[in-house]
Design an enzyme around this catalytic site. Structure first.
Site, mmCIF file in Angstrom:
data_model
loop_
_atom_site.group_PDB
_atom_site.id
_atom_site.type_symbol
_atom_site.label_atom_id
_atom_site.label_comp_id
_atom_site.label_asym_id
_atom_site.label_seq_id
_atom_site.Cartn_x
_atom_site.Cartn_y
_atom_site.Cartn_z
ATOM 1 C CD GLU A 27 -79.159 -85.204 -22.259
ATOM 2 O OE1 GLU A 27 -78.588 -84.303 -21.634
ATOM 3 O OE2 GLU A 27 -79.475 -86.295 -21.755
ATOM 4 C CG ASN A 72 -77.438 -83.892 -16.876
ATOM 5 O OD1 ASN A 72 -78.473 -84.025 -16.221
ATOM 6 N ND2 ASN A 72 -76.343 -84.578 -16.620
ATOM 7 C CG ASN A 172 -82.961 -83.387 -16.672
ATOM 8 O OD1 ASN A 172 -83.533 -84.473 -16.796
ATOM 9 N ND2 ASN A 172 -81.670 -83.304 -16.389
ATOM 10 C CD GLU A 173 -81.098 -86.274 -13.577
ATOM 11 O OE1 GLU A 173 -79.932 -85.825 -13.511
ATOM 12 O OE2 GLU A 173 -81.354 -87.450 -13.869
ATOM 13 C CE1 TYR A 244 -80.107 -93.605 -17.168
ATOM 14 C CE2 TYR A 244 -80.132 -91.949 -15.433
ATOM 15 C CZ TYR A 244 -80.336 -92.307 -16.752
ATOM 16 O OH TYR A 244 -80.771 -91.373 -17.661
ATOM 17 C CD GLU A 292 -82.738 -88.681 -17.475
ATOM 18 O OE1 GLU A 292 -81.702 -89.274 -17.072
ATOM 19 O OE2 GLU A 292 -82.817 -87.451 -17.593
#
Length: 514
Positions: A27, A72, A172-173, A244, A292
């Site tokens: 990223e 992000n 993404n997210e 995570y 991720e």
């Protein structure tokens, strides 16, 4: 000494590992790109500015597919800024990480880097500040041979042949308030469906992953998946998951138990996806992209550690220094992924270099392996094949894992945590690879394992990763303080293995056939 018994049979399998299970993530975040994989002027840089020392470590690590450019970052990214003559590319303020993006590395440079690193590219499209139109234009730019405005622009930029990108992420997210223009499940599902439709009209051969929840502790988890899959079931092959791990409470037994929550997360998303299929009377099954995952201590950091004032280029942010303890939890996550090979077909370690990464560099200087490098490299090298069902008899303990996100703080009970966490992979050559985590911090563990239907096996390789100091790290000055060492005393008689695992250790044994 604790004892554990394991039984498995070559004919009883969970599923075949997909090559994409061993992926990673690049990223535009901190020094992942600039000063990481790309540093013109570095003593090891090639003619394209790619650091050869980093490339050598990437090839040793063994990722198979790389997700790019975010994360992000992608939710505010105009892909057109990163193509064409470098001197004409605009610098932009990046609201994801509050830095300045010079755009001197973009889509075409990434494709060249992937070819050099011998990995498959995975591209994410911006469904935050943009939508389906920009997404389908990017597919045309990358994958259409010629004869259209965007494909001919690629050729004019110097890339005559199409890139042929097969795997695409639909944003993404998008469930997260931290995301630029995050959306409700309905709103995201609608834009993802329409983007997917148009992208596949451009190239029917591509595969697509829709955004699932950015964490199991999100308040919308479950409902988000149900709604998004309803929208995208006929258009996307995958639903994504992100996790995570973190030792928030300095409770090592609970930290080492936390990969079991990944198992739950996967099982729950599978159940939701299959429920949507059942409502449609469909035999089709949506697969999972765990695109991720890692250990990340983001919530211990204050804003000054995460964001540098003044909009700098490639600030040294999110540069976690991983400990031996982190490598153990990380190894447990590797086992969780392997043990769900039937539905988790793609996974991406986040990230690859410097920012929450297995590889660290000094800008202008050296590169070295962090502690988490080794479990991933071993999984990628020895985890290709048929993952077997294991019946494990092991002592267990009860745990509770603290996992805050923003203002939400949650305690997740994890009952009956087996001290031995294990994955077994039968290779095509008749051998067997075992990945074993001893979660007992004080006691050795004698493991007696019976592998049926294999015939004669011999110990081909046996390694352990451990250190007397669970806080031990690898640094520029001590790059090999934590590294694999021979695992002594593993013996096999026919299909029966006996081995003693040291306390708090990650262990890999490869048994050769014949």
């Amino acid at each position: 000494m604790r004892k554990a018994n394991v039984l498995m049979d070559r004919d009883f399998a969970i599923g075949q590992t997909d090559p994409r299970l061993f992926g990673a993530f690049v990223e535009h975040l901190g020094r992942c790109v600039y000063g990481g994989i790309f540093e013109p002027g570095h003593p090891t840089a090639d003619e394209k500015g790619f650091r050869r020392d980093v490339l050598a470590l990437v090839k040793e690590l063994g990722p198979t597919i790389i997700r790019y450019p975010g994360g992000n970052f992608v939710s505010g990214y105009n892909w057109e800024d990163g193509v064409g003559p470098v001197e004409k590319r605009p610098a932009r303020l990046d609201l994801a990480w509050f830095s300045t993006e010079p755009n001197s590395f973009g889509t075409n440079e990434f494709m060249d880097w992937c070819k050099t690193a011998a990995v498959e590219p995975m591209l994410a499209v911006n469904l935050g500040t943009r939508g389906g139109d920009a997404a389908r234009n990017l597919v045309e730019y990358c994958n259409h041979p010629s004869g259209s405005a965007w494909s001919d622009l690629r050729r004019a930029h110097g890339w005559e042949q199409p890139h042929g990108v097969k795997f695409w992420c639909l944003g993404n997210e998008m469930d997260g308030p931290w995301q630029m223009e995050y959306k409700s499940a309905d709103a995201y599902g609608t834009v993802a469906r329409e983007a997917a439709k148009m992208m596949r009209w451009i190239d029917p051969s591509i595969e697509l992953a829709a955004c699932g929840s950015s964490g199991r502790n999100m308040p919308t988890f479950g409902q988000w998946e149900d709604t998004v899959i309803e929208h995208t079931f006929d258009h996307a092959e995958y639903i994504s998951l992100h996790t995570y791990l973190n030792n928030y409470k300095q409770d090592t037994p609970s930290f080492l138990a936390s990969p079991d929550l990944m198992d739950r997360f996967i099982d729950e998303v599978v159940a939701i996806a299959d429920a949507v299929a059942a409502k449609r009377r469909s035999h089709r099954r949506m697969m999972l992209s765990f695109d991720e995952w890692n250990v990340w201590y983001r919530t211990r950091r204050n804003r000054a550690d995460r964001v540098w004032e003044g909009w700098p280029v490639a600030p040294s942010i999110l540069e976690e220094i991983y400990t031996m303890e982190d490598a153990l939890a990380f190894g447990g996550a590797c086992i969780s992924l392997l043990n769900h090979a039937d539905r988790v077909r793609t996974a991406c370690l986040a990230q690859l270099v410097n920012a929450i990464a297995p590889i660290m560099t000094e800008t202008g200087g050296a590169a070295w392996r962090q502690t988490i490098f080794f479990p991933f490299a071993q999984m990628s090298r020895l985890g290709r094949g048929k993952v077997l069902r294991t019946q494990v008899e092991s002592d267990a303990y009860d745990s509770s894992y603290y996992d805050p996100r923003g203002e939400q703080q949650s305690m997740f009970p994890i009952p009956n945590v087996a001290y031995l966490k294990i994955a077994a992979v039968a290779g095509e050559g008749g051998g067997l690879s075992l990945f074993m985590l001893n979660r007992d911090l004080m006691q050795e563990m004698e493991v007696n394992l019976e592998a049926r239907s294999f015939g004669r096996l011999t110990v081909g390789e046996a390694l352990e990763l451990r250190h007397d100091d669970l806080k031990a790290t690898n640094t520029k000055t001590t790059p090999e303080r934590v590294k694999p060492a021979p695992l002594q005393g593993a013996s096999v008689d026919g299909g029966k293995l006996r081995v003693t695992l040291k306390p708090a250790s990650w262990n890999v044994i490869h048994l050769s056939a014949g």
